[in-house]
Design an enzyme around this catalytic site. Structure first.
Site, PDB file in Angstrom:
ATOM      1  N   PRO A   1       0.858  -1.194   0.000  1.00 61.67           N
ATOM      2  CA  PRO A   1       0.000   0.000   0.000  1.00 61.67           C
ATOM      3  C   PRO A   1       0.889   1.238   0.000  1.00 61.67           C
ATOM      4  O   PRO A   1       1.855   1.298   0.763  1.00 61.67           O
ATOM      5  CB  PRO A   1      -0.764  -0.121   1.329  1.00 61.67           C
ATOM      6  CG  PRO A   1       0.105  -0.969   2.205  1.00 61.67           C
ATOM      7  CD  PRO A   1       0.886  -1.876   1.301  1.00 61.67           C
TER       8      PRO A   1
ATOM      9  N   CYS B   1       2.099   3.018   9.875  1.00 66.15           N
ATOM     10  CA  CYS B   1       2.304   4.390   9.403  1.00 66.15           C
ATOM     11  C   CYS B   1       2.879   5.259  10.524  1.00 66.15           C
ATOM     12  O   CYS B   1       2.262   5.416  11.579  1.00 66.15           O
ATOM     13  CB  CYS B   1       0.978   4.972   8.901  1.00 66.15           C
ATOM     14  SG  CYS B   1       1.195   6.658   8.305  1.00 66.15           S
TER      15      CYS B   1
ATOM     16  N   GLY C   1      10.547  -4.549   2.768  1.00 63.05           N
ATOM     17  CA  GLY C   1      11.614  -3.596   3.054  1.00 63.05           C
ATOM     18  C   GLY C   1      12.822  -3.770   2.170  1.00 63.05           C
ATOM     19  O   GLY C   1      13.491  -4.805   2.201  1.00 63.05           O
TER      20      GLY C   1
HETATM   21  C1  LIG Z   1       5.155   7.334  -0.708  1.00 59.49           C
HETATM   22  C2  LIG Z   1       4.897   6.194   0.246  1.00 59.49           C
HETATM   23  C3  LIG Z   1       3.599   5.952   0.683  1.00 59.49           C
HETATM   24  C4  LIG Z   1       3.335   4.910   1.571  1.00 59.49           C
HETATM   25  N1  LIG Z   1       2.046   4.678   1.975  1.00 59.49           N
HETATM   26  C5  LIG Z   1       1.772   3.632   2.801  1.00 59.49           C
HETATM   27  C6  LIG Z   1       0.425   3.323   3.170  1.00 59.49           C
HETATM   28  O1  LIG Z   1      -0.541   3.965   2.741  1.00 59.49           O
HETATM   29  N2  LIG Z   1       0.239   2.252   4.013  1.00 59.49           N
HETATM   30  C7  LIG Z   1       1.285   1.500   4.496  1.00 59.49           C
HETATM   31  O2  LIG Z   1       1.067   0.550   5.246  1.00 59.49           O
HETATM   32  N3  LIG Z   1       2.558   1.774   4.138  1.00 59.49           N
HETATM   33  C8  LIG Z   1       2.811   2.791   3.303  1.00 59.49           C
HETATM   34  N4  LIG Z   1       4.107   3.022   2.907  1.00 59.49           N
HETATM   35  C9  LIG Z   1       5.165   2.076   3.308  1.00 59.49           C
HETATM   36  C10 LIG Z   1       5.319   0.969   2.245  1.00 59.49           C
HETATM   37  O3  LIG Z   1       4.139   0.234   2.073  1.00 59.49           O
HETATM   38  C11 LIG Z   1       6.452  -0.009   2.612  1.00 59.49           C
HETATM   39  O4  LIG Z   1       6.140  -0.628   3.811  1.00 59.49           O
HETATM   40  C12 LIG Z   1       7.797   0.694   2.771  1.00 59.49           C
HETATM   41  O5  LIG Z   1       8.039   1.637   1.725  1.00 59.49           O
HETATM   42  C13 LIG Z   1       8.959  -0.316   2.786  1.00 59.49           C
HETATM   43  O6  LIG Z   1       8.942  -1.114   1.636  1.00 59.49           O
HETATM   44  P1  LIG Z   1       9.896  -0.817   0.373  1.00 59.49           P
HETATM   45  O7  LIG Z   1      11.299  -0.767   0.871  1.00 59.49           O
HETATM   46  O8  LIG Z   1       9.628  -1.968  -0.553  1.00 59.49           O
HETATM   47  O9  LIG Z   1       9.463   0.506  -0.181  1.00 59.49           O
HETATM   48  C14 LIG Z   1       4.390   4.075   2.040  1.00 59.49           C
HETATM   49  C15 LIG Z   1       5.689   4.331   1.598  1.00 59.49           C
HETATM   50  C16 LIG Z   1       5.951   5.370   0.720  1.00 59.49           C
HETATM   51  C17 LIG Z   1       7.376   5.608   0.251  1.00 59.49           C
END
Ligand SMILES: Cc1cc2nc3c(=O)[nH]c(=O)nc-3n(C[C@H](O)[C@H](O)[C@H](O)COP(=O)(O)O)c2cc1C
Length: 337
Positions: A29, A113, A214
């Site tokens: 998300p 969040c 992550g």
């Molecule tokens: C722009 C942005 C918006 C995000 N919005 C949400 C969200 O609405 N809900 C949520 O649980 N995590 C949110 N996250 C966190 C991501 O879902 C994810 O857990 C985090 O970026 C780590 O994963 P990654 O390294 O693959 O990006 C958001 C992250 C970013 C960068």
């Protein structure tokens, strides 16, 4: 909104409660990003499940227009997880019902969040601070919905507090069907690299499926995360923004094939498609504003990305986007990203 399907099959399955996913790769998300157009594209490119942006349970209960819009979905993207956030068990239970009635297949509870506006209401990552609150809230949602229910957590509020293994156990005891763990604590934000040993420990702690999250930016990192943590599925966030092909690429690796980088023309076509899907849902002007931010992500994989960024900062409609794309891509003839 019609989007053709060119998804590759995965031989791996991930079971979340009664739902069996055709694969184990999930789009995270992301507020402002995982709207319907983006979800349709990543679904087509190999995500086994997509997730809405976080949706306020209080907003849904009040009938807030924007919150209700976030629930809009399309059959082509399913199975769809709707992520809801809130601190009140009664509102979260109602919001879960509303999301299911709107067509979601899975309810995901946001417990990660770290944004102040959310945590000062006791929602998001603030829930992690109090195991009893977690239990009250999750039990309320569990009792109100018999659909697959997941929670997305971080590795505690701060390092070691509370122990994330305990959080995972409480969630399991409350009847959660799968746990997604973003392997940093809330206060760490993104300041440290994701610690995948956290995912491994959660996997050892609970019997329900664990989805690791992550720092998967390259396809090989997706495979590596599964190997080193034993997680049942992986969730990709930032790695898919600007490179929605990452799902297809991880699937290729799973099948022992070399992941293919998209050709320049394929990149260009996808950017144009992204814009036109956004314009269908929000109109050309808002789509152009939203696209300016997204093009920064898309540009990361492109040669002479600073030129590209310079050209796209002023786009205001389909015509100006097409002009910018024509100028940039014709300057690259013969190059590969
Ligand atoms: C722009 C942005 C918006 C995000 N919005 C949400 C969200 O609405 N809900 C949520 O649980 N995590 C949110 N996250 C966190 C991501 O879902 C994810 O857990 C985090 O970026 C780590 O994963 P990654 O390294 O693959 O990006 C958001 C992250 C970013 C960068």
């Amino acid at each position: 909104m019609n989007v053709p399907h060119d998804n590759q099959a995965s031989r791996h399955r991930l079971k979340i409660g009664t739902l069996e996913l055709e694969g184990r790769l999930i789009m995270a998300p992301m507020a402002g990003i995982t709207n319907l157009p983006f979800r349709l594209m990543v679904k087509r490119l190999g995500a086994a499940m997509v997730t809405t942006e976080m949706i306020s349970a209080a907003g849904l209960c009040r009938g807030n227009r924007r919150s209700l819009e976030y629930l809009k979905n399309n059959r082509a993207e399913r199975p769809l997880a709707a992520q809801i956030f809130g601190a009140r068990p009664d509102e979260m239970a109602v919001a879960a019902q509303m999301a299911l009635e709107a067509g979601a297949d899975v309810i995901d509870i946001n417990m990660g969040c770290p944004v102040k506006k959310v945590t000062r209401t006791g929602a998001g990552a603030a829930l992690l601070k109090n195991l009893r609150e977690i239990s009250r809230l999750v039990t309320s949602v569990r009792l109100s919905c018999n659909a697959p229910l997941t929670a997305k957590i971080r590795a505690g509020w701060s390092p070691g507090y509370p122990p994330f293994r305990e959080i995972a156990r409480v969630l399991q005891d409350c009847g959660i069907d799968a746990i997604t763990i973003h392997s940093r604590s809330a206060v760490q934000g993104y300041s440290t690299p994701a610690d995948w040993s956290v995912i491994r420990e959660v996997k050892q702690e609970v019997a329900v499926p664990v989805i690791g999250n992550g720092d998967v930016f390259r396809p090989a990192q997706g495979i590596r995360m599964m190997e080193v943590t034993g997680c049942d599925g992986i969730m990709v966030g930032r790695g898919a923004v600007g490179n929605p092909w990452i799902f297809r690429q991880i699937l290729s690796l799973e099948m022992g094939q070399e992941p293919r980088e998209p050709e320049l023309q394929e990149r260009r076509a996808l950017i144009m498609e992204h814009f036109s899907l956004l314009a269908d849902t929000m109109g050309e002007h808002r789509a152009a504003l939203s696209m300016r931010g997204l093009l920064i992500w898309y540009s990361k994989a492109l040669p002479n990305s600073s030129v590209f960024r310079g050209l796209v900062t002023k786009i205001r409609d389909l015509g100006s986007l097409r002009d910018a794309m024509d100028r940039y891509f014709s300057s690259l003839e013969g190059c590969r990203p």
